[in-house]
Design a protein around this motif. Structure first.
Motif, PDB file in Angstrom:
ATOM      1  N   VAL A  94      14.086 -26.034  -6.122  1.00 15.33           N
ATOM      2  CA  VAL A  94      14.532 -24.648  -6.263  1.00 15.33           C
ATOM      3  C   VAL A  94      15.705 -24.446  -5.298  1.00 15.33           C
ATOM      4  O   VAL A  94      15.519 -24.443  -4.082  1.00 15.33           O
ATOM      5  CB  VAL A  94      13.387 -23.663  -5.962  1.00 15.33           C
ATOM      6  N   THR A  95      16.883 -24.274  -5.841  1.00 18.20           N
ATOM      7  CA  THR A  95      18.089 -24.211  -5.007  1.00 18.20           C
ATOM      8  C   THR A  95      18.586 -22.793  -4.758  1.00 18.20           C
ATOM      9  O   THR A  95      19.558 -22.612  -4.033  1.00 18.20           O
ATOM     10  CB  THR A  95      19.219 -25.045  -5.640  1.00 18.20           C
ATOM     11  N   PHE A  96      17.943 -21.798  -5.344  1.00 18.36           N
ATOM     12  CA  PHE A  96      18.301 -20.399  -5.096  1.00 18.36           C
ATOM     13  C   PHE A  96      17.187 -19.776  -4.269  1.00 18.36           C
ATOM     14  O   PHE A  96      16.045 -19.685  -4.710  1.00 18.36           O
ATOM     15  CB  PHE A  96      18.477 -19.652  -6.421  1.00 18.36           C
ATOM     16  N   ASP A  97      17.507 -19.386  -3.055  1.00 20.94           N
ATOM     17  CA  ASP A  97      16.545 -18.813  -2.121  1.00 20.94           C
ATOM     18  C   ASP A  97      16.880 -17.329  -1.974  1.00 20.94           C
ATOM     19  O   ASP A  97      17.830 -16.971  -1.277  1.00 20.94           O
ATOM     20  CB  ASP A  97      16.658 -19.540  -0.788  1.00 20.94           C
ATOM     21  N   PRO A  98      16.147 -16.446  -2.641  1.00 19.83           N
ATOM     22  CA  PRO A  98      16.542 -15.036  -2.700  1.00 19.83           C
ATOM     23  C   PRO A  98      16.803 -14.377  -1.350  1.00 19.83           C
ATOM     24  O   PRO A  98      17.759 -13.613  -1.212  1.00 19.83           O
ATOM     25  CB  PRO A  98      15.381 -14.358  -3.428  1.00 19.83           C
ATOM     26  N   CYS A  99      15.986 -14.646  -0.345  1.00 19.29           N
ATOM     27  CA  CYS A  99      16.181 -13.981   0.948  1.00 19.29           C
ATOM     28  C   CYS A  99      17.445 -14.434   1.654  1.00 19.29           C
ATOM     29  O   CYS A  99      18.008 -13.696   2.459  1.00 19.29           O
ATOM     30  CB  CYS A  99      14.973 -14.209   1.858  1.00 19.29           C
ATOM     31  N   LEU A 126      11.969 -13.640  -7.304  1.00 17.30           N
ATOM     32  CA  LEU A 126      11.349 -14.959  -7.200  1.00 17.30           C
ATOM     33  C   LEU A 126      12.236 -15.976  -7.897  1.00 17.30           C
ATOM     34  O   LEU A 126      12.804 -15.682  -8.956  1.00 17.30           O
ATOM     35  CB  LEU A 126       9.982 -14.975  -7.886  1.00 17.30           C
ATOM     36  N   SER A 127      12.350 -17.153  -7.328  1.00 13.54           N
ATOM     37  CA  SER A 127      12.997 -18.246  -8.042  1.00 13.54           C
ATOM     38  C   SER A 127      12.011 -19.394  -8.098  1.00 13.54           C
ATOM     39  O   SER A 127      11.337 -19.696  -7.111  1.00 13.54           O
ATOM     40  CB  SER A 127      14.303 -18.650  -7.363  1.00 13.54           C
ATOM     41  N   GLY A 128      11.895 -20.008  -9.267  1.00 16.58           N
ATOM     42  CA  GLY A 128      10.903 -21.048  -9.446  1.00 16.58           C
ATOM     43  C   GLY A 128      11.373 -22.138 -10.381  1.00 16.58           C
ATOM     44  O   GLY A 128      12.291 -21.941 -11.184  1.00 16.58           O
ATOM     45  N   ASN A 129      10.732 -23.290 -10.287  1.00 14.51           N
ATOM     46  CA  ASN A 129      11.134 -24.428 -11.109  1.00 14.51           C
ATOM     47  C   ASN A 129      10.228 -24.612 -12.325  1.00 14.51           C
ATOM     48  O   ASN A 129       9.803 -25.709 -12.654  1.00 14.51           O
ATOM     49  CB  ASN A 129      11.233 -25.706 -10.273  1.00 14.51           C
ATOM     50  N   VAL A 130       9.958 -23.498 -13.001  1.00 14.71           N
ATOM     51  CA  VAL A 130       9.394 -23.537 -14.348  1.00 14.71           C
ATOM     52  C   VAL A 130      10.516 -23.127 -15.288  1.00 14.71           C
ATOM     53  O   VAL A 130      11.474 -22.478 -14.869  1.00 14.71           O
ATOM     54  CB  VAL A 130       8.168 -22.595 -14.497  1.00 14.71           C
ATOM     55  N   THR A 131      10.440 -23.498 -16.539  1.00 11.13           N
ATOM     56  CA  THR A 131      11.526 -23.221 -17.465  1.00 11.13           C
ATOM     57  C   THR A 131      11.391 -21.848 -18.112  1.00 11.13           C
ATOM     58  O   THR A 131      10.300 -21.263 -18.131  1.00 11.13           O
ATOM     59  CB  THR A 131      11.585 -24.284 -18.579  1.00 11.13           C
ATOM     60  N   LEU A 132      12.483 -21.369 -18.656  1.00  9.82           N
ATOM     61  CA  LEU A 132      12.455 -20.105 -19.389  1.00  9.82           C
ATOM     62  C   LEU A 132      11.527 -20.230 -20.599  1.00  9.82           C
ATOM     63  O   LEU A 132      10.817 -19.273 -20.938  1.00  9.82           O
ATOM     64  CB  LEU A 132      13.868 -19.716 -19.825  1.00  9.82           C
ATOM     65  N   GLU A 133      11.492 -21.398 -21.213  1.00  8.18           N
ATOM     66  CA  GLU A 133      10.599 -21.619 -22.359  1.00  8.18           C
ATOM     67  C   GLU A 133       9.134 -21.508 -21.930  1.00  8.18           C
ATOM     68  O   GLU A 133       8.312 -20.933 -22.653  1.00  8.18           O
ATOM     69  CB  GLU A 133      10.870 -22.984 -22.997  1.00  8.18           C
ATOM     70  N   GLU A 134       8.800 -22.076 -20.770  1.00  6.60           N
ATOM     71  CA  GLU A 134       7.427 -21.961 -20.270  1.00  6.60           C
ATOM     72  C   GLU A 134       7.069 -20.498 -20.006  1.00  6.60           C
ATOM     73  O   GLU A 134       5.952 -20.056 -20.302  1.00  6.60           O
ATOM     74  CB  GLU A 134       7.252 -22.774 -18.980  1.00  6.60           C
ATOM     75  N   GLU A 135       8.019 -19.763 -19.437  1.00  7.22           N
ATOM     76  CA  GLU A 135       7.788 -18.339 -19.188  1.00  7.22           C
ATOM     77  C   GLU A 135       7.557 -17.603 -20.507  1.00  7.22           C
ATOM     78  O   GLU A 135       6.642 -16.790 -20.621  1.00  7.22           O
ATOM     79  CB  GLU A 135       8.984 -17.734 -18.440  1.00  7.22           C
ATOM     80  N   TYR A 136       8.372 -17.907 -21.522  1.00 12.40           N
ATOM     81  CA  TYR A 136       8.214 -17.254 -22.814  1.00 12.40           C
ATOM     82  C   TYR A 136       6.875 -17.622 -23.456  1.00 12.40           C
ATOM     83  O   TYR A 136       6.206 -16.769 -24.047  1.00 12.40           O
ATOM     84  CB  TYR A 136       9.371 -17.594 -23.755  1.00 12.40           C
ATOM     85  N   ASP A 137       6.475 -18.885 -23.314  1.00 13.31           N
ATOM     86  CA  ASP A 137       5.178 -19.292 -23.867  1.00 13.31           C
ATOM     87  C   ASP A 137       4.037 -18.491 -23.253  1.00 13.31           C
ATOM     88  O   ASP A 137       3.044 -18.204 -23.918  1.00 13.31           O
ATOM     89  CB  ASP A 137       4.940 -20.790 -23.630  1.00 13.31           C
ATOM     90  N   LYS A 138       4.165 -18.125 -22.001  1.00 12.85           N
ATOM     91  CA  LYS A 138       3.105 -17.381 -21.302  1.00 12.85           C
ATOM     92  C   LYS A 138       3.176 -15.881 -21.568  1.00 12.85           C
ATOM     93  O   LYS A 138       2.149 -15.226 -21.693  1.00 12.85           O
ATOM     94  CB  LYS A 138       3.198 -17.618 -19.802  1.00 12.85           C
TER      95      LYS A 138
END
Length: 195
Positions: free
Chosen positions: A51-56, A109-121
């Motif tokens: 995860v290369t984007f750290d929001p804070c 939040l930034s995370g290393n799950v895909t947009l497709e995984e998010e849509y599946d959920k």
């Protein structure tokens, strides 16, 4: 509620600490000039991209202040899960309209799950959209009252912007108002996301 929704709630409920300089911030000037990419604070053993984007750390404070959030009070929460990682940052809104709105609170939040995984959920509450040309989902879950979420695709996975409407009046906020003005806020912050 989907598994990533639980992750969002866990981030909000996690023991958080005020943002403090990261290990990367302790780098010498030579190390800093040699590399402009921060080493991720947390990695997992999943084989997923770091995860290369750290929001804070990667969203400029002046951008958040201009968007109506108090960057001086931001808080972070790291969530290494073994099979995926989420880095989070919580912001309190500064806008107040007596009798109408106390403020909006925002979790990024930034995370290393895909947009497709998010849509599946969460596809049952998601609509495909885009923010500044970046593929995204707009999620409005009637079971997650007064919350609006934008989930943006990144090279490493996703960035989630979850806003909670903190009303200061009795009675519900109509669902049609949960996302008012939020797309513009996310559009303003989106350029801070690397890749």
């Amino acid at each position: 509620m989907g598994r990533w929704g639980i992750v969002t709630l866990a981030a909000a409920a996690a023991v958080v600490t005020a943002c403090s300089p990261s290990v990367a911030d302790d780098a010498t000037e030579d190390e800093t000039t040699a590399s402009t990419t921060r080493t991720p604070r947390i990695t997992d053993d999943s084989g997923r991209p770091p995860v290369t984007f750290d929001p804070c750390y990667d969203i400029p404070d002046d951008v958040m202040d201009a968007a109506g959030y108090d960057a001086a009070k931001k808080e972070l929460a790291d969530m290494p899960m073994g099979t995926y990682t989420f880095l989070g940052c919580a912001y309190e809104g500064t806008l107040s309209i007596p009798g109408v709105l106390a403020r909006y609170d925002l979790n990024v939040l930034s995370g290393n799950v895909t947009l497709e995984e998010e849509y599946d959920k969460n596809g049952h509450v998601a609509v495909s959209t885009s923010i500044n040309g970046r593929s995204a989902l707009l999620e409005v879950d009637p079971g997650n009252v007064e919350t609006c979420r934008y989930v943006l695709e990144t090279d490493f996975g996703i960035a989630i912007f979850s806003r909670l409407y903190q009303k200061d009046h009795s009675g519900p906020v109509p669902q049609s108002e949960w996302c008012d003005g939020f797309e513009q806020t996310v559009s303003t912050i989106e350029p801070s996301i690397q890749n």
